[in-house]
Design a protein around this motif. Structure first.
Motif, PDB file in Angstrom:
ATOM      1  N   ALA A  24       0.819  -1.214   0.000  1.00  0.00           N
ATOM      2  CA  ALA A  24       0.000   0.000   0.000  1.00  0.00           C
ATOM      3  C   ALA A  24       0.853   1.263   0.000  1.00  0.00           C
ATOM      4  N   GLU A  25       1.901   1.274   0.817  1.00  0.00           N
ATOM      5  CA  GLU A  25       2.723   2.466   0.960  1.00  0.00           C
ATOM      6  C   GLU A  25       3.688   2.656  -0.211  1.00  0.00           C
ATOM      7  N   ASN A  26       3.848   1.625  -1.030  1.00  0.00           N
ATOM      8  CA  ASN A  26       4.729   1.732  -2.190  1.00  0.00           C
ATOM      9  C   ASN A  26       3.965   1.620  -3.503  1.00  0.00           C
ATOM     10  N   ALA A  27       2.649   1.871  -3.441  1.00  0.00           N
ATOM     11  CA  ALA A  27       1.821   1.799  -4.647  1.00  0.00           C
ATOM     12  C   ALA A  27       2.328   2.756  -5.719  1.00  0.00           C
ATOM     13  N   GLY A  28       2.800   3.912  -5.303  1.00  0.00           N
ATOM     14  CA  GLY A  28       3.313   4.895  -6.258  1.00  0.00           C
ATOM     15  C   GLY A  28       4.539   4.375  -6.998  1.00  0.00           C
ATOM     16  N   LEU A  29       5.441   3.738  -6.263  1.00  0.00           N
ATOM     17  CA  LEU A  29       6.647   3.169  -6.867  1.00  0.00           C
ATOM     18  C   LEU A  29       6.275   2.064  -7.851  1.00  0.00           C
ATOM     19  N   ILE A  30       5.377   1.173  -7.419  1.00  0.00           N
ATOM     20  CA  ILE A  30       4.959   0.055  -8.270  1.00  0.00           C
ATOM     21  C   ILE A  30       4.299   0.578  -9.540  1.00  0.00           C
ATOM     22  N   TRP A  31       3.406   1.550  -9.382  1.00  0.00           N
ATOM     23  CA  TRP A  31       2.699   2.085 -10.540  1.00  0.00           C
ATOM     24  C   TRP A  31       3.651   2.825 -11.466  1.00  0.00           C
ATOM     25  N   SER A  32       4.637   3.542 -10.912  1.00  0.00           N
ATOM     26  CA  SER A  32       5.569   4.289 -11.756  1.00  0.00           C
ATOM     27  C   SER A  32       6.365   3.355 -12.659  1.00  0.00           C
ATOM     28  N   GLN A  49      -0.780  -5.369 -11.036  1.00  0.00           N
ATOM     29  CA  GLN A  49      -0.780  -6.593 -10.239  1.00  0.00           C
ATOM     30  C   GLN A  49       0.527  -7.358 -10.415  1.00  0.00           C
ATOM     31  N   LEU A  50       1.005  -7.429 -11.661  1.00  0.00           N
ATOM     32  CA  LEU A  50       2.293  -8.067 -11.911  1.00  0.00           C
ATOM     33  C   LEU A  50       3.405  -7.333 -11.168  1.00  0.00           C
ATOM     34  N   GLY A  51       3.300  -6.010 -11.154  1.00  0.00           N
ATOM     35  CA  GLY A  51       4.286  -5.218 -10.420  1.00  0.00           C
ATOM     36  C   GLY A  51       4.253  -5.511  -8.937  1.00  0.00           C
ATOM     37  N   CYS A  52       3.048  -5.730  -8.399  1.00  0.00           N
ATOM     38  CA  CYS A  52       2.912  -6.078  -6.983  1.00  0.00           C
ATOM     39  C   CYS A  52       3.577  -7.417  -6.685  1.00  0.00           C
ATOM     40  N   LEU A  53       3.418  -8.365  -7.601  1.00  0.00           N
ATOM     41  CA  LEU A  53       4.067  -9.660  -7.426  1.00  0.00           C
ATOM     42  C   LEU A  53       5.578  -9.494  -7.385  1.00  0.00           C
ATOM     43  N   GLY A  54       6.100  -8.686  -8.315  1.00  0.00           N
ATOM     44  CA  GLY A  54       7.531  -8.432  -8.330  1.00  0.00           C
ATOM     45  C   GLY A  54       7.997  -7.734  -7.071  1.00  0.00           C
ATOM     46  N   PHE A  55       7.184  -6.797  -6.593  1.00  0.00           N
ATOM     47  CA  PHE A  55       7.519  -6.071  -5.368  1.00  0.00           C
ATOM     48  C   PHE A  55       7.602  -7.022  -4.178  1.00  0.00           C
ATOM     49  N   LEU A  56       6.639  -7.931  -4.071  1.00  0.00           N
ATOM     50  CA  LEU A  56       6.627  -8.874  -2.953  1.00  0.00           C
ATOM     51  C   LEU A  56       7.795  -9.860  -3.034  1.00  0.00           C
ATOM     52  N   GLU A  81       9.382  -8.726 -13.281  1.00  0.00           N
ATOM     53  CA  GLU A  81       8.184  -9.555 -13.244  1.00  0.00           C
ATOM     54  C   GLU A  81       7.269  -9.225 -14.425  1.00  0.00           C
ATOM     55  N   ILE A  82       7.163  -7.937 -14.719  1.00  0.00           N
ATOM     56  CA  ILE A  82       6.333  -7.526 -15.858  1.00  0.00           C
ATOM     57  C   ILE A  82       6.972  -7.978 -17.172  1.00  0.00           C
ATOM     58  N   ARG A  83       8.288  -7.790 -17.279  1.00  0.00           N
ATOM     59  CA  ARG A  83       8.995  -8.223 -18.484  1.00  0.00           C
ATOM     60  C   ARG A  83       8.876  -9.736 -18.674  1.00  0.00           C
ATOM     61  N   ARG A  84       8.918 -10.493 -17.579  1.00  0.00           N
ATOM     62  CA  ARG A  84       8.808 -11.947 -17.668  1.00  0.00           C
ATOM     63  C   ARG A  84       7.458 -12.328 -18.269  1.00  0.00           C
ATOM     64  N   PHE A  85       6.419 -11.654 -17.796  1.00  0.00           N
ATOM     65  CA  PHE A  85       5.087 -11.925 -18.334  1.00  0.00           C
ATOM     66  C   PHE A  85       5.022 -11.579 -19.818  1.00  0.00           C
ATOM     67  N   THR A 159      -1.004 -16.435   1.134  1.00  0.00           N
ATOM     68  CA  THR A 159      -0.496 -16.442  -0.232  1.00  0.00           C
ATOM     69  C   THR A 159      -0.403 -15.023  -0.774  1.00  0.00           C
ATOM     70  N   LEU A 160       0.287 -14.882  -1.925  1.00  0.00           N
ATOM     71  CA  LEU A 160       0.341 -13.577  -2.571  1.00  0.00           C
ATOM     72  C   LEU A 160      -1.055 -13.110  -2.937  1.00  0.00           C
ATOM     73  N   GLU A 161      -1.919 -14.059  -3.244  1.00  0.00           N
ATOM     74  CA  GLU A 161      -3.305 -13.727  -3.579  1.00  0.00           C
ATOM     75  C   GLU A 161      -3.990 -13.059  -2.394  1.00  0.00           C
ATOM     76  N   ASP A 162      -3.654 -13.489  -1.170  1.00  0.00           N
ATOM     77  CA  ASP A 162      -4.244 -12.885   0.023  1.00  0.00           C
ATOM     78  C   ASP A 162      -3.799 -11.437   0.173  1.00  0.00           C
ATOM     79  N   ILE A 163      -2.554 -11.157  -0.215  1.00  0.00           N
ATOM     80  CA  ILE A 163      -1.970  -9.838  -0.003  1.00  0.00           C
ATOM     81  C   ILE A 163      -2.467  -8.835  -1.029  1.00  0.00           C
ATOM     82  N   LEU A 164      -2.613  -9.282  -2.287  1.00  0.00           N
ATOM     83  CA  LEU A 164      -3.013  -8.374  -3.350  1.00  0.00           C
ATOM     84  C   LEU A 164      -4.503  -8.122  -3.301  1.00  0.00           C
ATOM     85  N   SER A 165      -4.878  -6.942  -2.889  1.00  0.00           N
ATOM     86  CA  SER A 165      -6.297  -6.647  -2.686  1.00  0.00           C
ATOM     87  C   SER A 165      -7.096  -6.671  -3.977  1.00  0.00           C
TER      88      SER A 165
END
Length: 234
Positions: A24-32, A49-56, A81-85, A159-165
């Motif tokens: 939540a506190e790094n949403a700006g970084l992930i989105w950027s 969402q892919l960025g969130c996975l990479g962040f975690l 993570e995004i590039r991998r996808f 799981t990561l699914e639990d974390i990603l709202s």
């Protein structure tokens, strides 16, 4: 100890709440980072969402003792993570150099794990390979296999699914196809606000920080976007 360090220690110990706060506190970084990949055939909210996975994954792999800034390590993990996808989707290719670095990291990780009897730290892998944390992050993520967001981790087995709202069941996503198609017809700024507000659960204040605008502007954009969506869905 800074708040970031405290949250990182708690998250690495398997505390779900700390992981949620970090996202939540790094949403700006992930989105950027995620927004750099717009226009490649993948929707913005999926990139996020892919960025969130990479962040975690960065949270999990970061070595607090190394002395490098967390964001320096996290950014290549997010983009990787995004590039991998996109790589798996045929949109990008992995360079030979990165493949060679990934092989070196894998060899070093296996060797150190066998020698030490435990998972090696980022610092130990860096010393063994001569690669920087950033290079390790890029190499590992760019060549990694797809990781299930249902993989359990932490003492509580979350799981990561639990974390990603914003993660939903397949059935729920299917039900929202018409809505997402309508959102795609919105202007880029309006669509982004709707995705961040309703798919990712960000407050107007947090969306304002992500987009570098005022909260009043976000409110106006959101109101306009909702009106447009009602028209599109009629």
């Amino acid at each position: 100890m800074s708040r970031l360090e405290e949250l990182l220690r708690r998250a690495k110990a398997g505390e779900k709440e700390a992981s949620e706060l970090l996202v939540a506190e790094n949403a700006g970084l992930i989105w950027s980072v995620a927004r750099r990949f717009l226009g490649r055939g993948t929707e913005a909210d999926d990139l996020y969402q892919l960025g969130c996975l990479g962040f975690l994954k960065a949270v999990e792999g970061f070595d607090l003792a190394y002395g490098t800034q967390f964001s320096t390590y996290a950014v290549p993990k997010i983009s990787g993570e995004i590039r991998r996808f996109l790589r798996d989707d045929g949109a990008v290719k992995v360079s030979r150099t990165i493949k060679e670095q990934a092989a070196a990291v894998k060899t070093a990780r296996n060797l150190l794990a066998s020698t030490l009897g435990r998972e090696p730290t980022l610092q130990e892998i860096s010393r063994q390979t001569g690669l920087t944390p950033e290079e390790i992050a890029v190499a590992e993520t760019a060549t990694a296999a797809t990781e299930s967001i249902q993989r359990e981790s932490g003492e509580d087995g979350f799981t990561l699914e639990d974390i990603l709202s914003d993660t939903e069941t397949e059935e729920a996503m299917v039900e929202k196809i018409s809505l997402r198609q309508a959102i795609c017809q919105l202007p880029e700024r309006e669509g982004t606000v709707i995705r961040l507000r309703y798919f990712h659960g960000l407050t107007q204040e947090r969306v304002a920080k992500v987009l570098s605008v005022s909260q009043v502007q976000v409110s106006r954009i959101e109101k306009k976007a909702l009106s447009q969506l009602r028209t599109l869905l009629e």
